[in-house]
Design a protein around this motif. Structure first.
Motif, mmCIF file in Angstrom:
data_model
loop_
_atom_site.group_PDB
_atom_site.id
_atom_site.type_symbol
_atom_site.label_atom_id
_atom_site.label_comp_id
_atom_site.label_asym_id
_atom_site.label_seq_id
_atom_site.Cartn_x
_atom_site.Cartn_y
_atom_site.Cartn_z
ATOM 1 N N VAL A 138 0.860 -1.188 0.000
ATOM 2 C CA VAL A 138 0.000 0.000 0.000
ATOM 3 C C VAL A 138 0.893 1.234 0.000
ATOM 4 N N ILE A 139 0.729 2.088 -0.993
ATOM 5 C CA ILE A 139 1.586 3.272 -1.116
ATOM 6 C C ILE A 139 1.286 4.247 0.010
ATOM 7 N N PRO A 140 2.262 4.567 0.832
ATOM 8 C CA PRO A 140 2.016 5.474 1.952
ATOM 9 C C PRO A 140 1.860 6.907 1.465
ATOM 10 N N PRO A 141 0.965 7.678 2.060
ATOM 11 C CA PRO A 141 0.797 9.075 1.635
ATOM 12 C C PRO A 141 1.968 9.934 2.106
ATOM 13 N N HIS A 142 2.158 11.038 1.416
ATOM 14 C CA HIS A 142 3.128 12.018 1.894
ATOM 15 C C HIS A 142 2.651 12.565 3.237
ATOM 16 N N ARG A 143 3.581 12.761 4.143
ATOM 17 C CA ARG A 143 3.274 13.434 5.409
ATOM 18 C C ARG A 143 4.099 14.719 5.491
ATOM 19 N N PHE A 144 3.504 15.727 6.120
ATOM 20 C CA PHE A 144 4.118 17.040 6.138
ATOM 21 C C PHE A 144 4.147 17.614 7.554
ATOM 22 N N TRP A 145 5.209 18.385 7.821
ATOM 23 C CA TRP A 145 5.250 19.234 8.994
ATOM 24 C C TRP A 145 5.128 20.681 8.527
ATOM 25 N N VAL A 146 4.249 21.444 9.149
ATOM 26 C CA VAL A 146 4.179 22.879 8.892
ATOM 27 C C VAL A 146 5.198 23.551 9.810
ATOM 28 N N VAL A 147 6.100 24.300 9.242
ATOM 29 C CA VAL A 147 7.231 24.847 10.000
ATOM 30 C C VAL A 147 6.779 25.796 11.102
ATOM 31 N N GLY A 148 5.726 26.557 10.893
ATOM 32 C CA GLY A 148 5.290 27.546 11.876
ATOM 33 C C GLY A 148 5.299 28.931 11.251
ATOM 34 N N ASP A 149 5.246 29.951 12.081
ATOM 35 C CA ASP A 149 5.126 31.323 11.578
ATOM 36 C C ASP A 149 6.468 31.971 11.248
ATOM 37 N N SER A 150 7.567 31.432 11.766
ATOM 38 C CA SER A 150 8.858 32.116 11.664
ATOM 39 C C SER A 150 9.298 32.433 10.235
ATOM 40 N N PRO A 151 9.028 31.578 9.217
ATOM 41 C CA PRO A 151 9.468 31.942 7.857
ATOM 42 C C PRO A 151 8.870 33.251 7.357
ATOM 43 N N PHE A 152 7.700 33.630 7.881
ATOM 44 C CA PHE A 152 7.037 34.839 7.401
ATOM 45 C C PHE A 152 7.612 36.113 8.021
ATOM 46 N N PHE A 153 8.481 35.958 9.005
ATOM 47 C CA PHE A 153 9.015 37.133 9.683
ATOM 48 C C PHE A 153 10.057 37.871 8.859
ATOM 49 N N GLU A 154 10.428 37.322 7.707
ATOM 50 C CA GLU A 154 11.383 37.980 6.825
ATOM 51 C C GLU A 154 10.827 38.025 5.402
ATOM 52 N N SER A 155 11.442 38.836 4.570
ATOM 53 C CA SER A 155 10.990 38.978 3.190
ATOM 54 C C SER A 155 11.097 37.650 2.453
ATOM 55 N N PRO A 156 10.140 37.335 1.583
ATOM 56 C CA PRO A 156 10.193 36.064 0.850
ATOM 57 C C PRO A 156 11.118 36.096 -0.363
ATOM 58 N N LEU A 157 11.555 37.280 -0.772
ATOM 59 C CA LEU A 157 12.222 37.395 -2.066
ATOM 60 C C LEU A 157 13.478 36.537 -2.159
ATOM 61 N N GLY A 158 14.329 36.580 -1.126
ATOM 62 C CA GLY A 158 15.558 35.801 -1.173
ATOM 63 C C GLY A 158 15.295 34.312 -1.211
ATOM 64 N N LYS A 159 14.406 33.840 -0.340
ATOM 65 C CA LYS A 159 14.103 32.406 -0.286
ATOM 66 C C LYS A 159 13.497 31.903 -1.589
ATOM 67 N N VAL A 160 12.537 32.643 -2.092
ATOM 68 C CA VAL A 160 11.849 32.205 -3.307
ATOM 69 C C VAL A 160 12.798 32.248 -4.497
ATOM 70 N N ARG A 161 13.605 33.284 -4.594
ATOM 71 C CA ARG A 161 14.560 33.395 -5.700
ATOM 72 C C ARG A 161 15.539 32.228 -5.687
ATOM 73 N N ARG A 162 16.087 31.917 -4.509
ATOM 74 C CA ARG A 162 17.037 30.794 -4.419
ATOM 75 C C ARG A 162 16.363 29.482 -4.783
ATOM 76 N N ALA A 163 15.121 29.300 -4.322
ATOM 77 C CA ALA A 163 14.411 28.055 -4.614
ATOM 78 C C ALA A 163 14.165 27.899 -6.110
ATOM 79 N N LEU A 164 13.790 28.981 -6.769
ATOM 80 C CA LEU A 164 13.513 28.905 -8.206
ATOM 81 C C LEU A 164 14.786 28.675 -9.009
ATOM 82 N N LEU A 165 15.889 29.276 -8.574
ATOM 83 C CA LEU A 165 17.159 29.068 -9.275
ATOM 84 C C LEU A 165 17.686 27.649 -9.077
ATOM 85 N N ASN A 166 17.450 27.091 -7.901
ATOM 86 C CA ASN A 166 17.930 25.737 -7.604
ATOM 87 C C ASN A 166 17.025 24.656 -8.173
ATOM 88 N N HIS A 167 15.754 25.022 -8.441
ATOM 89 C CA HIS A 167 14.788 24.031 -8.952
ATOM 90 C C HIS A 167 14.056 24.621 -10.162
#
Length: 254
Positions: A213-242
């Motif tokens: 039986v194929i197990p479903p993906h399980r996820f942890w929600v990191v919390g609120d801390s990622p939103f405390f800074e601008s998303p531009l750097g994180k998103v830009r790096r993620a798009l360049l790396n993927h």
């Protein structure tokens, strides 16, 4: 547009019915034209030349009309000559004869009825950077994490195909937005020895032959801390790396 309208209402009032939104579509110190971030180009070659600002205003009015068609807002509320562009209605989109004003959630309301977001989701611009599908998937995972907090802390939460379709009404493509959310640091994929890092099942054909039986993906929600800074750097790096694959680009261009 809807999330921003809800944020405006909850910032303006702490309890009770939200009432009419005082922000105009355009003009004034702050307007919806300034709050909405969307691609708006000018077309000066048309019979009636249209500026980028005029296109942005048209987009805002179109969004308000769409929300009104879904019974989520009322348009042009107030006295003639002094109308407000919209007033939020109850989230369920009730029929015409049962319309009720949007009620600010109380602090004691539980996870089954309320999905919480930190203020910084809006003030630091995450609401503008994430795609609609990514926001939808993230809200679902936050809802699941709050509903099943103990399971979330120990094993993570998952979204079965049945719940995806019948409870949350999202497609497989929207579900796949979890890949981007993980790259942006908003969630974590729970390691599973039966799956590769990209999510594919290890020795898939043999696994099925053995009746696994194929197990479903399980996820942890990191919390609120990622939103405390601008998303531009994180998103830009993620798009360049993927960067998108050829198949993804083909589907996007198709």
């Amino acid at each position: 547009m809807y999330l921003l309208a809800v944020f405006e209402a909850q910032s303006r009032k702490r309890s009770g019915v939200a009432g009419a939104c005082p922000i105009p579509v355009s003009g004034g110190e702050i307007s919806w034209k300034d709050l909405i971030v969307s691609e708006a180009k000018q077309n000066m070659q048309a019979k009636a030349p249209v500026t980028a600002t005029q296109n942005r205003i048209r987009q805002v009015k179109s969004a308000i009309k769409r929300l009104a068609d879904e019974n989520l807002v009322l348009r042009n509320v107030g006295e003639p000559g002094n109308t407000f562009p919209l007033m939020l209605l109850h989230e369920s989109g009730l029929a015409e004869s049962e319309k009720r004003g949007y009620l600010i959630p109380e602090y004691y309301e539980g996870a089954r009825t309320v999905v919480t977001l930190p203020v910084q989701f809006f003030t630091n611009g995450w609401v503008y950077v994430l795609k609609d599908s990514e926001i939808r998937m993230y809200l679902i995972l936050r809802h699941l994490a709050a509903r099943f907090s103990e399971s979330h802390a120990l094993h993570g939460v998952y979204l079965s195909e049945r719940d995806r379709e019948w409870l949350y009404g999202i497609s497989r493509d929207v579900y796949e937005a979890h890949l981007a959310l993980a790259r942006f640091g908003l969630i974590q994929l729970v390691p599973n020895p039966l799956r590769h890092r990209d999510g594919k099942v290890v020795e898939f054909d043999n696994f099925l032959k053995k009746g696994g039986v194929i197990p479903p993906h399980r996820f942890w929600v990191v919390g609120d801390s990622p939103f405390f800074e601008s998303p531009l750097g994180k998103v830009r790096r993620a798009l360049l790396n993927h960067p998108p694959s050829r198949d993804q680009m083909r589907r996007r261009n198709g």
